[in-house]
Design an enzyme around this catalytic site. Structure first.
Site, PDB file in Angstrom:
ATOM      1  N   GLU A 147       0.768  -1.125   0.027  1.00  0.00           N
ATOM      2  CA  GLU A 147       0.096   0.084  -0.074  1.00  0.00           C
ATOM      3  C   GLU A 147       0.842   1.279   0.097  1.00  0.00           C
ATOM      4  OE1 GLU A 147      -2.898  -0.812  -0.876  1.00  0.00           O
ATOM      5  OE2 GLU A 147      -2.662  -2.911  -0.299  1.00  0.00           O
ATOM      6  N   GLU A 224      22.253   7.996  19.775  1.00  0.00           N
ATOM      7  CA  GLU A 224      23.297   7.747  18.525  1.00  0.00           C
ATOM      8  C   GLU A 224      23.756   8.978  17.845  1.00  0.00           C
ATOM      9  OE1 GLU A 224      21.135   3.739  16.932  1.00  0.00           O
ATOM     10  OE2 GLU A 224      20.830   5.355  15.542  1.00  0.00           O
ATOM     11  N   ASP A 278      10.390  29.322  -4.157  1.00  0.00           N
ATOM     12  CA  ASP A 278      11.278  28.721  -2.992  1.00  0.00           C
ATOM     13  C   ASP A 278      12.263  29.571  -3.046  1.00  0.00           C
ATOM     14  OD1 ASP A 278      11.722  26.816  -1.285  1.00  0.00           O
ATOM     15  OD2 ASP A 278      12.903  25.380  -2.469  1.00  0.00           O
ATOM     16  N   GLU A 281      18.628  27.463   0.622  1.00  0.00           N
ATOM     17  CA  GLU A 281      19.176  27.588   2.069  1.00  0.00           C
ATOM     18  C   GLU A 281      20.686  27.057   1.613  1.00  0.00           C
ATOM     19  OE1 GLU A 281      14.924  27.703   2.275  1.00  0.00           O
ATOM     20  OE2 GLU A 281      16.045  25.773   1.278  1.00  0.00           O
TER      21      GLU A 281
END
Length: 414
Positions: A147, A224, A278, A281
């Site tokens: 799915e 971690e 957009d 960055e």
């Protein structure tokens, strides 16, 4: 830029919802339900590693006090209701990319799962239903992988499709296989190229992952510093696979702002703009991660005033028609959109709790999308009957107006 996107590791931040029949099936033992979900996700993660996709469980929602929607054996209305609930409720409580409803109900016929195709990151359509069938969790995990594959653009395998097993994950009938076919891989690649879903580029925070921590599963979890997979398969010189700690002298092990175990200098662009809506960055020099994706304000004109910016994109009907029906497609004549006044069949603005609501006259361009294929005068009002055939949110519907919640509203409406 496209190749960079395709090569990037993808992360699916998953929420699994267990319905009330699941609660009763396991005699209200929530520990057993959570354990079963964790086991399902472990296999799901293993299956998707071959696609360079990490599946991270970021939420478990168990409906102990009754179902939040009407869950029935009829898959289409149940999936639609679940998608609406996800958009209106779950997404407001928990940031995630995809939600799967794990149900104890026997779905209609031989169906054990159902999902929208090519819908990842969509608020209402990035969902699936999976029946908790079989005593072991393995087949349930494979069904969920199937799915989720639909959400990622994969269709059912045809007879000509092959994988390394006798049958493959996207077979039309249930299969115990952990292998994706060549067709599934091609379907997924085409979906990434045509839709470029952005939410799966964002790595989950280690504090967001709710499944038990495991060093060697490729997911950065609490405690971690890195996780490059099992010891026998780790190829990252910056990470100690046995401890999931950085090697001596390393600042980082991976990330858009990590190169040869060191942070990339400040000012280097790590995420170019994907559209004129957009904003690029750049690395900060203090982190391995690219800063959070930012974009121009919603409502700013784009594509020569053919559209308005919406969450970093410039959604216009023309591009949506091309995505649905291919090159040589354009938006249909205005008269086609009047079908949305009917409120019957596939022609409507909203659908709630198995009821459909016609569009008001001023909202007809925020319901079903109608397209015309070049030189096809026989079908001047083509449409896609699935939910991805609706006009996208944020699409320009009139001068100074955009679609919001299936209504054509002022572009500056919050």
């Amino acid at each position: 830029e496209q190749q960079r996107y395709l090569n990037a590791t993808k992360y699916i931040k998953l929420v699994i919802v267990a319905d009330n029949v699941m609660v009763r099936k396991y005699t209200h033992n929530l520990i057993d339900i959570r354990k079963r979900i964790f086991e399902i996700v472990n296999i799901l993660s293993l299956i998707y590693l071959s696609m360079n996709i990490n599946v991270a469980l970021v939420g478990v929602d168990i409906w102990t006090n009754g179902d939040k929607i009407n869950v029935t054996s009829a898959v289409e209305p149940t999936l639609a209701s679940f998608g609406t609930w996800r958009e209106r409720d779950l997404l407001n409580r928990k940031t995630h990319d995809n939600a799967q409803l794990l149900t104890g109900i026997n779905l209609n016929g031989d169906t054990v799962g159902y999902a929208y195709i090519g819908s990842m990151c969509m608020p209402k359509q990035s969902v699936g239903i999976v029946q908790d069938h079989g005593k072991t969790y393995h087949l349930v995990a494979v069904t969920m992988a199937h799915e989720l594959g639909h959400n990622l653009g994969m269709d059912h395998d045809r007879d000509s499709c092959t994988c390394l097993a006798n049958s493959c994950i996207m077979s039309a009938t249930i299969s115990p296989s952990y292998q994706f076919s060549d067709c599934s891989q091609n379907d997924h690649l085409r979906y990434l190229i045509s839709h470029t879903p952005q939410c799966i580029l964002n790595e989950p925070l280690r504090t967001d992952i709710v499944s038990p921590e495991v060093c060697g599963n490729y997911l950065l979890e609490e405690g971690e510093e890195c996780d490059c997979g099992p010891l026998w398969n780790c190829q990252n010189p910056c990470c100690n696979a046995a401890t999931c700690k950085l090697t001596p002298g390393a600042q980082c092990a991976e990330g858009l702002c990590c190169y040869q175990c060191r942070f990339i200098k400040a000012g280097n662009v790590c995420r170019p703009p994907r559209s004129e809506c957009d904003i690029a960055e750049s690395c900060t020099g203090q982190s391995a991660h690219c800063p959070t994706d930012r974009f121009h304000r919603n409502g700013q004109p784009c594509l020569n005033n053919h559209g308005y910016c919406y969450n970093g994109n410039c959604p216009i009907m023309l591009y949506q028609c091309i995505a649905l029906f291919g090159a040589g497609t354009t938006v249909a004549e205005d008269v086609c959109f009047n079908y949305n006044l009917d409120g019957q069949g596939f022609f409507y603005c909203r659908r709630e709790n198995d009821r459909i609501f016609p569009c008001a006259k001023e909202d007809v361009k925020c319901g079903r999308l109608y397209c015309k294929v070049y030189n096809d005068n026989v079908h001047p009002c083509r449409y896609q009957y699935l939910d991805n055939g609706m006009v996208d949110h944020g699409t320009k519907c009139a001068v100074g107006k955009v679609c919001s919640n299936r209504q054509c509203v002022d572009v500056n409406t919050p």
